[in-house]
Structure formats: C-alpha cells, structure tokens
Design a protein around this motif. Structure first.
Motif, mmCIF file in Angstrom:
data_model
loop_
_atom_site.group_PDB
_atom_site.id
_atom_site.type_symbol
_atom_site.label_atom_id
_atom_site.label_comp_id
_atom_site.label_asym_id
_atom_site.label_seq_id
_atom_site.Cartn_x
_atom_site.Cartn_y
_atom_site.Cartn_z
ATOM 1 N N GLY B 246 0.967 -1.337 -0.363
ATOM 2 C CA GLY B 246 -0.119 -0.085 0.053
ATOM 3 C C GLY B 246 0.742 1.043 -0.145
ATOM 4 O O GLY B 246 0.309 2.428 -0.388
ATOM 5 N N VAL B 247 2.323 1.180 0.711
ATOM 6 C CA VAL B 247 2.890 2.179 0.310
ATOM 7 C C VAL B 247 3.237 3.203 -0.933
ATOM 8 O O VAL B 247 3.076 3.964 -0.816
ATOM 9 C CB VAL B 247 4.308 2.176 1.135
ATOM 10 C CG1 VAL B 247 5.088 3.216 0.834
ATOM 11 C CG2 VAL B 247 4.108 1.614 2.493
ATOM 12 N N ALA B 248 2.656 1.508 -2.067
ATOM 13 C CA ALA B 248 3.269 2.323 -3.431
ATOM 14 C C ALA B 248 2.052 3.070 -3.739
ATOM 15 O O ALA B 248 2.019 3.702 -4.851
ATOM 16 C CB ALA B 248 3.773 0.852 -4.338
ATOM 17 N N LEU B 249 0.445 2.731 -3.294
ATOM 18 C CA LEU B 249 -0.396 3.812 -3.134
ATOM 19 C C LEU B 249 -0.283 4.905 -3.110
ATOM 20 O O LEU B 249 -1.158 5.958 -3.052
ATOM 21 C CB LEU B 249 -1.889 2.998 -2.694
ATOM 22 C CG LEU B 249 -2.262 1.699 -3.772
ATOM 23 C CD1 LEU B 249 -3.514 1.036 -2.703
ATOM 24 C CD2 LEU B 249 -2.489 1.810 -4.830
ATOM 25 N N LEU B 250 -0.179 4.578 -1.704
ATOM 26 C CA LEU B 250 0.270 6.273 -1.349
ATOM 27 C C LEU B 250 1.378 6.961 -1.981
ATOM 28 O O LEU B 250 1.099 8.736 -2.244
ATOM 29 C CB LEU B 250 1.032 6.100 0.214
ATOM 30 C CG LEU B 250 0.095 5.690 1.423
ATOM 31 C CD1 LEU B 250 1.160 5.949 2.127
ATOM 32 C CD2 LEU B 250 -1.128 6.677 1.662
ATOM 33 N N ILE B 251 1.384 6.465 -2.916
ATOM 34 C CA ILE B 251 2.895 7.248 -3.319
ATOM 35 C C ILE B 251 2.269 7.729 -4.736
ATOM 36 O O ILE B 251 2.407 8.944 -5.090
ATOM 37 C CB ILE B 251 4.121 6.665 -4.214
ATOM 38 C CG1 ILE B 251 4.991 6.357 -2.333
ATOM 39 C CG2 ILE B 251 5.132 7.550 -4.857
ATOM 40 C CD1 ILE B 251 6.156 5.641 -2.811
ATOM 41 N N GLY B 252 1.643 6.863 -5.233
ATOM 42 C CA GLY B 252 1.060 6.998 -6.172
ATOM 43 C C GLY B 252 -0.280 8.300 -5.929
ATOM 44 O O GLY B 252 -0.525 9.202 -6.412
ATOM 45 N N GLY B 253 -1.102 8.151 -4.620
ATOM 46 C CA GLY B 253 -2.155 8.772 -4.256
ATOM 47 C C GLY B 253 -1.680 10.395 -4.025
ATOM 48 O O GLY B 253 -2.708 11.121 -3.997
ATOM 49 N N ALA B 254 -0.626 10.491 -3.248
ATOM 50 C CA ALA B 254 -0.033 11.718 -3.095
ATOM 51 C C ALA B 254 0.220 12.643 -3.731
ATOM 52 O O ALA B 254 0.142 13.649 -3.715
ATOM 53 C CB ALA B 254 1.618 11.182 -2.207
ATOM 54 N N VAL B 255 -0.166 12.031 -5.452
ATOM 55 C CA VAL B 255 -0.007 13.495 -6.790
ATOM 56 C C VAL B 255 -1.042 13.573 -6.762
ATOM 57 O O VAL B 255 -1.311 14.833 -6.745
ATOM 58 C CB VAL B 255 0.586 12.459 -7.984
ATOM 59 C CG1 VAL B 255 0.365 13.580 -8.574
ATOM 60 C CG2 VAL B 255 1.293 11.307 -7.556
ATOM 61 N N VAL B 256 -2.151 13.069 -6.434
ATOM 62 C CA VAL B 256 -3.709 13.777 -7.173
ATOM 63 C C VAL B 256 -3.782 14.451 -5.317
ATOM 64 O O VAL B 256 -4.368 15.419 -5.302
ATOM 65 C CB VAL B 256 -4.302 12.588 -6.602
ATOM 66 C CG1 VAL B 256 -6.038 13.015 -6.512
ATOM 67 C CG2 VAL B 256 -4.517 11.827 -8.188
ATOM 68 N N THR B 257 -3.590 14.163 -4.190
ATOM 69 C CA THR B 257 -3.800 14.433 -2.807
ATOM 70 C C THR B 257 -3.583 15.705 -2.801
ATOM 71 O O THR B 257 -3.598 17.044 -2.709
ATOM 72 C CB THR B 257 -3.839 13.695 -1.758
ATOM 73 O OG1 THR B 257 -4.156 12.621 -1.853
ATOM 74 C CG2 THR B 257 -4.305 14.426 -0.584
ATOM 75 N N GLU B 258 -1.605 15.845 -3.472
ATOM 76 C CA GLU B 258 -1.046 17.298 -3.375
ATOM 77 C C GLU B 258 -1.347 18.532 -4.118
ATOM 78 O O GLU B 258 -1.074 19.206 -3.557
ATOM 79 C CB GLU B 258 0.075 16.383 -3.596
ATOM 80 C CG GLU B 258 1.672 15.924 -1.934
ATOM 81 C CD GLU B 258 2.774 15.958 -2.443
ATOM 82 O OE1 GLU B 258 2.745 14.719 -1.450
ATOM 83 O OE2 GLU B 258 3.223 15.623 -3.659
ATOM 84 N N SER B 259 -1.897 17.855 -5.604
ATOM 85 C CA SER B 259 -2.389 18.847 -6.101
ATOM 86 C C SER B 259 -3.635 19.288 -5.635
ATOM 87 O O SER B 259 -3.713 20.602 -5.434
ATOM 88 C CB SER B 259 -2.747 18.364 -7.126
ATOM 89 O OG SER B 259 -1.394 17.748 -8.252
ATOM 90 N N VAL B 260 -4.731 18.514 -4.832
ATOM 91 C CA VAL B 260 -6.062 19.003 -4.249
ATOM 92 C C VAL B 260 -6.071 19.771 -3.204
ATOM 93 O O VAL B 260 -6.739 20.935 -3.082
ATOM 94 C CB VAL B 260 -6.652 17.842 -4.119
ATOM 95 C CG1 VAL B 260 -8.289 17.995 -3.376
ATOM 96 C CG2 VAL B 260 -7.487 17.331 -4.994
ATOM 97 N N PHE B 261 -5.014 19.728 -2.381
ATOM 98 C CA PHE B 261 -4.731 20.614 -1.041
ATOM 99 C C PHE B 261 -3.409 21.059 -0.415
ATOM 100 O O PHE B 261 -3.049 21.779 -0.193
ATOM 101 C CB PHE B 261 -4.720 19.741 0.402
ATOM 102 C CG PHE B 261 -5.911 18.828 0.189
ATOM 103 C CD1 PHE B 261 -6.776 19.770 1.249
ATOM 104 C CD2 PHE B 261 -6.597 17.431 0.003
ATOM 105 C CE1 PHE B 261 -7.339 18.648 1.012
ATOM 106 C CE2 PHE B 261 -7.088 16.987 0.430
ATOM 107 C CZ PHE B 261 -8.274 17.639 1.313
ATOM 108 N N ALA B 262 -3.072 21.100 -2.324
ATOM 109 C CA ALA B 262 -1.517 22.214 -2.432
ATOM 110 C C ALA B 262 -0.694 22.237 -1.884
ATOM 111 O O ALA B 262 -0.033 23.221 -1.073
ATOM 112 C CB ALA B 262 -2.551 24.175 -2.629
ATOM 113 N N ILE B 263 0.201 20.450 -2.168
ATOM 114 C CA ILE B 263 0.608 20.437 -0.753
ATOM 115 C C ILE B 263 2.113 20.666 -1.588
ATOM 116 O O ILE B 263 2.075 19.989 -2.831
ATOM 117 C CB ILE B 263 0.621 19.525 0.034
ATOM 118 C CG1 ILE B 263 -0.340 19.847 1.073
ATOM 119 C CG2 ILE B 263 2.280 18.932 1.131
ATOM 120 C CD1 ILE B 263 -0.639 18.283 1.661
#
Lengths: 532, 313
Positions: B246-263
């Motif tokens: 799941g850490v790999a999923l997190l890395i992928g998901g971080a791309v979208v999440t960081e964009s949505v929350f401007a991180i």
C-alpha cells in the motif's frame, strides 16, 4: 527514578512541548496586512525573463526588475528609469539619461554600463530588439548615467520597443548578470525594481516570495500599468502556486489567499456569491484564440482550402466553448488585432462575419482536395485548446475534410509543431493556441502575424503583402500612417490566411474585499495594492 | 538475518541501474520538448533550437545517458532544466511534506482499518460487518479528489475548522503541522483504510476458525484478548504485506492529494516535471522512489521474522 515516574515525566514533557507549539502566537493583524498572498496563473518554474519568455515569468520579473520605459493604461510609453532622451534630427542617434539615485537590490547604483549590457542581452531575444540590432552601429555608455544607441537607419519605434510589456521586456540587470548568454539562465536575481526576490524561500511549483525594496525610488507620477510611481503598500508578496482551480477558489473564499489571477469561468458564479470577494475582468486586452494551419503541406498549402475553412467558421461557437454563456467575456474578431485599441482594424474581415458552410464545401471541391488526412493536434491538458479543437474538428468534418484527431498534451504539441516533416512522418496540419491581446496591438511583438516563410512562426506562412505591410508599419512616422499599414496588414493576412482567428476572449480575476488597488491590465500590477 | 539484509541491499544496485536505464529511455522516446516550453509561445524555431543546444538536449542518447549515469553514481542527480536548481535540493525541499503526508496517512489508516477489520471479522455476517464492508467498497470506489473536495468543503469552507490547503513545516510546531495534514491524510487514507480493513477481516476470519482460538475461548479468555492478542498477531502477516504494498499506492495517491490540497510535496514536483519535460527531476524522483520501494519491501520481509519466528532467511 522508577519506570513509571520516568514515563510520566517524559509524557508530561512531550505534552508541554507539543502544546507549546500549538499555542504559537498568531501573526499580529498589522503584520498580516502587510503580506499579500497571490495565486498566479502558473508556476514560476524559472526566473530569468530573457531566457524564459512565459508570461508568468514576465509578471514576476516586473516586480524585481525595472524597465527604462513603461506602457501606461492608454498604451502610451512613458519614462520609467529614464530621466530624458534625445534623438538626433536624422533619427540615427538616440541618447538616453538615467534618473539619479537608482539602486540595485545589492546596494550598487544603476549605471549606464548595466543598461547597455542588459539591452544587449534583451535585444538578442526580442523580435524588436533583433530589428534594432540589425540596424545598429553602436550601443555604448557615455558616462555613468548616459548611453547612446547609434543606428544605420532610423527606427521610429525605439521607445515602444523599450516600453512594451510583451515578453521579453527590456528589464535592467547589473552588468555582471546581464553578461550571461541570453540562451542560458541567470542564477542571481538582482534588480532595481520595487520588490526583492527572496531566493531562499523560493520553492518552484509551490511558492515564490518578494520583499519590499526600501531603497526603491518611485516616480512622482500616478501609477498606470508599467508607468508612474510604483509605490509598494505591502511589505511582502507571497505567490502561492495552486494547480487545482477548485482549491484556489476555496482558499480565496476561506481567506487563505487574497488575490487569484485567473479563476476559471465555471467557478466565477461561486466566487460572486461570496460577500467578501470582488470579481472583475482581469485584462481588458484579453486574448485572441487561434488555430494555425501548416502552409507547407496539403491540404493547407492551398490558399483556397485555407480560405474555405475561414468561410465555414463561426467564432461564436469557439468563444462559447471557452467562456460559456458570459457574453461580457467575448467578441467576434474579424481580424488579427486586439479590439478597442487605437490601431484596431476589421479591413478585409467580411469572410469572418458570415458563416457559409455550403460555399466552403464548394471551395474545397474546386480546390481539388484529394481527401488527404488533416492531422489536428489538440492539447487536452489546456482547457482552451481542447475546447477550440473540438469545435474545429466538428467544423472540418462538416465541410468534408478528413480529420485525424490527435489528442495529446501541450508539451507534445509544443515539440511537434516545430517539425517541418510531412504530417504522415511526425509533422502536423493544424494546432490550436491563443495569443495575449497585449501582443496583438500592432506588429511590433506579434510573431504570429509574420509571413516570412521559413522564419515565420509555426505553420510557416509566406505572404509578401503581409511582410510589406509590416515594414510599412515600422516605417510609419505617425498614427495615420500606422493605420493605413494596419488595414493593409489585416486584409492581406486574412487573404492569405496567415492563421485563423477564432475570436477575442477575456478572463476574470478575483480578490478579497480587504484588498484595494487591484487594476485591470495585461499583467497583475502589485504597486499601490493595499491590504486592510 | 544481517547477511540477508546486506544481500538484499546489494541486490538493489542492479535493480536501480535497470530502473535508471528504463526511465531514461522512456523519457528519451516520449514526445515533448522542454526547450519549446522554456522559449514560450512566441519563440521562433531558431530560439527553441538554441535553447535546446544550450541545455545539451541535442546530443546523442548514449552520451547523455552515461553522463547522467556517472553523475548519479557520484551522488549528483543533476540540475533542473527549468529552475537551474540541483535536483537533490529540489527533492530535499519537497521530501518533508510528502513524508509527513504519508506518515500521518499511515497512522490514520492503520489506526482505523485494523480495528474495523477485526470488528467486522468478529461480527461476521451481522449488520456491523456489512456496514464496515460497505464503507470499504465506498473507499475503493470514490476517487481521491472527490473525497478531498467533499472534506475541504465541509470542514474548511462550511465549518471553518481546518485550512483548505497548504503545508506548515514541522519546525513551526506540531499543531500547525497537523492542522494542515488532517484533511489530506484522511483523504488519502480513505482507500488505504478500505484495503487494510478488508485484508484484516479476511485474515482474521481464517485465524478465528483455528483450534487454539476455540481453546482460548474454552479457557474463558476475554473477547478483546482473543481478538487483539491471540488472533491478530497470527493474522498479521498478510496485513503487513498489504501495508507494504500500500505504500506504493500512497505514493501514487500523494500526487493527486498534493494537487488538491496544494501541498508542495514530491508528487506535485513529479507531475510538474512530467508536464514540462524536466527530465533530470523525473529521473531523480523515479530513482529515489524505486529505491524507497525496494527498502520498504526489505522492511516488510524483516518484519515477517519478527511477527512469525518460524520464518527464517
């Protein structure tokens, strides 16, 4: 100390430490009022306004580097760093003098040698600069505040070239920085503008910070776009990069940012409903939508087929695909120049005023179209190009052209459009783009209107009448002469279809009501903007 | 064990070399031209060509690859084409937000998912089980950005409890740091909670059928002890495995999440670099992520031996 006592002590210490940081004092109201948080149109990925000519770089650079002249809101060049100028009666020698007391951010005085080196670097990249250099005899510093530009042939548009706000602007840098090859990036960001760039806090893709330059000497005149007194009423400007428009809208509503440069049309109604937010047109000079046809290969090497496409176009379809139902945001544009500006013309524009699909079909048939595929590059990651591309594909199908729809991204379009190979071998027939209206006021910085074949912009149109009209405009000595040249230019560019204008459109900007002094303009002007 | 760890770390070297070659080749073949992006829309083809030459992008593939590869061997990931800043500096600027996001997400996900999975297994075929599994299906089905927008709308815009966007570094205090991370972490953790909860439930159901659980019940051991001390420990291997994956999923998901929350994290750095074709950054980030992923797999393998003493390498 036993184990339990130790654990209790450690736990208490950790709690105190964490609550200590939780209760860190908030910024005082006054200090917060001096920080303006701005969401720019794009990421500030580099910060060399000569090497990289993206608008976002130019906009940030206007804070840090000053210009010799600046265009005001009436599109008239005004002195900025320059105190006076003199041109010899034969029009060949321009002598300029700097205002006294100008300083760079490192404390060094701005000298004529800095100006000369900065102009050399700028002129290597700017279309007008290249024209000046082609006629240049010498460009030298006379003394600390004076320099002269000696030409072989008069160049009446000299002041305009130094004042224009199109990228690249002639920003003045210290000599040592301006000695950098214009095709390589500078690494020091020292200017003499009203704000200093804080390189240490720069996180490309996330944040850029500008701090007030206390030694800046503003002009006494009222500020007007790039001209007049650039008085900074905030101490710090933070550019917060937000790739997601919905996030930017939410942040503006929540007061986390103060000013958003380019809200998308879909979110404007939400922002308008918020009592704390102002929404208004951002740039009255707007943008001109366009698609370019490749003049080197069939079918668009045939002028009649290009004309047939213009005949079939309905600009309203294009504009509504970009701005929706907001009629304040768009206009028909039967030509190539920015509406409501002094040199605007519709000469020869009848073809774009009345759509005629049947005539277009007949023209294509008469032109001997053999069914060659039209490779149409459409960048899906740019809402404007995608919207226009969809309209064009429908249009081309209606008039019987065989469309090869290539859905791709802007990065790929940027590379592929430079290919001069046939469309079947990695080339192209058509791509969509748009031009800032500020670039389309006249031919001075209007690369896209050129029709000098191999040297022209992508699509490589060739049209002697167009080129002759451009030369005539540059040589014109008064506005009347310029207008005559502009009429000829618009007419011949439509006749030969240098490119297809899809209409004129504008966008909004939004800011919180505790921010005052925001003006409409081709770039965000931060001087005289205050935050309560 | 020590020998195993050393062998695994050494074996990452050829893996990294292969990743480096693969990524470099892929970027070389991909369409797009950073010089065109730098030059701007009004640039002439000659300007673009000169910038391309200035960046060295007009040189042959092998020359560029080996030059980059030897620099990487010396620990130099190169310089960003656009910013002119060292790639290692840009990664260093961005690593804290991404690590923070991933850590808080993991804590939230594990904290919620394992108890939910255990309870669902315990209450198998009851409404509680069905509720937990329905939530898990929802977690899988709803896209990350939708969850993000809904949470931001509710907790930031409507209730004004949390900020919409941004990141505050840990050095500015735990409170501000956590305040900025709650919404993105919950958003990112949503899928992860669903994944771990389902695996936990399945694994627990199997273990709860075992004889020693029946024996424990017969001896009068309490339900909580049976679930969390006896059963969960023996169900842990698949759970740990899925957390690692799941850490790999997190890395992928971080791309979208960081964009949505401007991180300003590594996910956004990667996306921006891809869109602009900033090759050195893409290569640097992919290389780093692949190394991290290899290390996570190694950590999972080591954890197996700690959870189950029967496992030996």
């Amino acid at each position: 100390m036993d184990r339990r006592t130790f654990l209790k002590s450690a736990g208490t210490a950790a709690l105190v430490a964490s609550t200590g940081s939780l209760s860190a004092p908030a910024l005082a109201q006054g200090a917060n009022a001096k920080v303006l948080r701005f969401v720019p149109q794009a990421n500030l990925a580099n910060f060399d306004p000569i090497w990289g000519t993206q608008y976002v770089v130019r906009n940030a650079a206007a804070l840090v580097w000053d210009t010799l002249y600046g265009v005001d809101e009436n599109l008239v060049p005004q002195r900025q760093m320059v105190e006076s100028e003199e041109v010899s009666p034969d029009g060949l020698t321009w002598t300029f003098k700097l205002r006294p007391g100008l300083k760079f951010h490192d404390g060094e005085p701005v000298l004529a040698k800095d100006v000369v080196q900065s102009l050399k670097r700028w002129a290597a990249r700017d279309p007008m600069g290249i024209m000046i250099v082609a006629q240049q005899q010498e460009l030298t510093a006379v003394d600390d505040r004076t320099w002269k530009w000696v030409l072989k042939k008069p160049f009446p548009k000299m002041i305009l070239a130094l004042a224009k706000n199109n990228a690249p602007c002639s920003f003045i840098m210290p000599e040592r920085i301006a000695q950098t090859d214009p095709f390589k990036q500078i690494t020091e960001y020292i200017g003499s503008g009203p704000m200093k760039f804080n390189k240490g806090e720069w996180v490309p893709g996330a944040k850029a910070v500008f701090e007030k330059f206390d030694a800046y000497v503003p002009r006494a005149e009222k500020a007007s776009w790039l001209a007049g007194g650039k008085n900074m009423l905030v101490n710090r400007i933070e550019w917060v990069i937000m790739p997601d428009p919905a996030t930017a809208a939410a942040a503006l509503q929540n007061g986390e940012v103060d000013w958003w440069e380019t809200p998308i049309a879909d979110l404007v109604p939400v922002l308008r409903k918020n009592a704390n937010i102002n929404v208004d047109i951002s740039d009255p000079l707007g943008n001109i939508g366009a698609f370019r046809m490749n003049h080197l290969f069939p079918p668009f090497d045939n002028k009649m087929i290009r004309r047939a496409v213009l005949t079939a176009m309905n600009q309203e379809d294009y504009m509504r695909s970009i701005v929706g139902d907001d009629n304040k945001l768009w206009k028909n544009l039967p030509g190539f120049f920015t509406p409501d500006t002094p040199l605007y013309t519709e000469a020869g524009g009848e073809v774009l005023k009345q759509r005629n699909i049947e005539m277009a079909k007949k023209m294509i048939k008469d032109a001997g179209y053999k069914g060659e595929p039209v490779v149409c590059l459409i960048a899906q990651d740019q809402p404007n190009t995608k919207a226009m591309g969809d309209v064009t594909v429908d249009l081309l199908k209606k008039i019987g052209l065989n469309v090869d729809f290539v859905a791709t991204d802007w990065g790929t379009v940027g590379a592929r459009r430079a290919q001069k190979t046939p469309p079947s071998q990695g080339g192209w027939n058509m791509f969509h783009t748009w031009h800032a209206g500020a670039d389309c006021l006249n031919p001075s910085s209007y690369t896209a209107i050129r029709a000098n074949g191999d040297k022209a912009w992508f699509g490589w149109p060739t049209s002697q009448p167009v080129e002759d009209a451009i030369v005539e405009w540059f040589d014109a000595k008064d506005v009347a002469g310029e207008k005559v040249a502009m009429d000829k230019l618009n007419k011949s560019a439509l006749e030969d279809v240098v490119y297809a204008p899809t209409g004129f459109f504008m966008g909004y900007q939004a800011w919180r009501k505790n921010v005052t002094g925001v003006v409409k303009g081709p770039l965000p002007f931060f001087w005289n903007v205050a935050k309560a | 064990m020590f020998g195993f760890i050393v062998r695994r770390i050494i074996s990452t070297i050829p893996v990294m070399g292969f990743v480096a070659l693969f990524v470099f080749s892929l970027l070389y073949l991909a369409p797009g031209d950073p010089a065109a992006v730098i030059a701007g829309d009004q640039a002439t083809p000659e300007d673009v060509a000169r910038i391309r030459a200035g960046l060295g992008l007009d040189r042959p593939f092998l020359v560029r690859f080996f030059e980059w590869f030897f620099r990487v061997l010396q620990g130099d990931l190169g310089t960003s084409i656009f910013t002119g800043l060292p790639v290692s500096q840009m990664i260093a600027q961005r690593i804290e937000p991404t690590l923070s996001l991933m850590s808080v997400t993991l804590v939230i996900a594990i904290g919620f998912a394992i108890p939910l999975g255990v309870i669902a297994a315990w209450k198998c075929d009851t409404w509680i089980d069905r509720l937990v599994m329905s939530l898990a299906v929802l977690g899988f089905s709803v896209p990350v950005f939708v969850v993000g927008y809904l949470l931001a709308y509710t907790f930031a815009l409507q209730l004004d409890w949390l900020p919409v966007q941004g990141y505050t570094p840990l050095k500015n205090g735990v409170g501000p740091w956590l305040t900025n991370l709650i919404l993105p972490s919950v958003t990112l953790g949503f899928v992860y909670i669903a994944l771990i909860a389902r695996i936990t439930r399945a694994s627990m159901l199997e273990v709860l059928q075992q004889d020693y659980i029946r024996t424990a019940r017969a001896k009068g051991v309490g339900q909580i002890s049976i679930l969390f001390l006896h059963a969960l420990k023996n169900a842990a291997i698949p759970i740990v495995t899925v957390i690692g994956i799941g850490v790999a999923l997190l890395i992928g998901g971080a791309v979208v999440t960081e964009s949505v929350f401007a991180i300003p994290g590594l996910g956004r750095l990667t996306v921006d670099a891809i869109l602009r074709r900033d090759y050195p950054i893409i290569q640097g980030v992919v290389l780093m992520f692949s190394f991290v992923y290899v290390l996570i797999n190694l950590a999972v393998d080591v954890l197996y031996t700690l959870i189950d003493p029967r496992i030996r390498y």
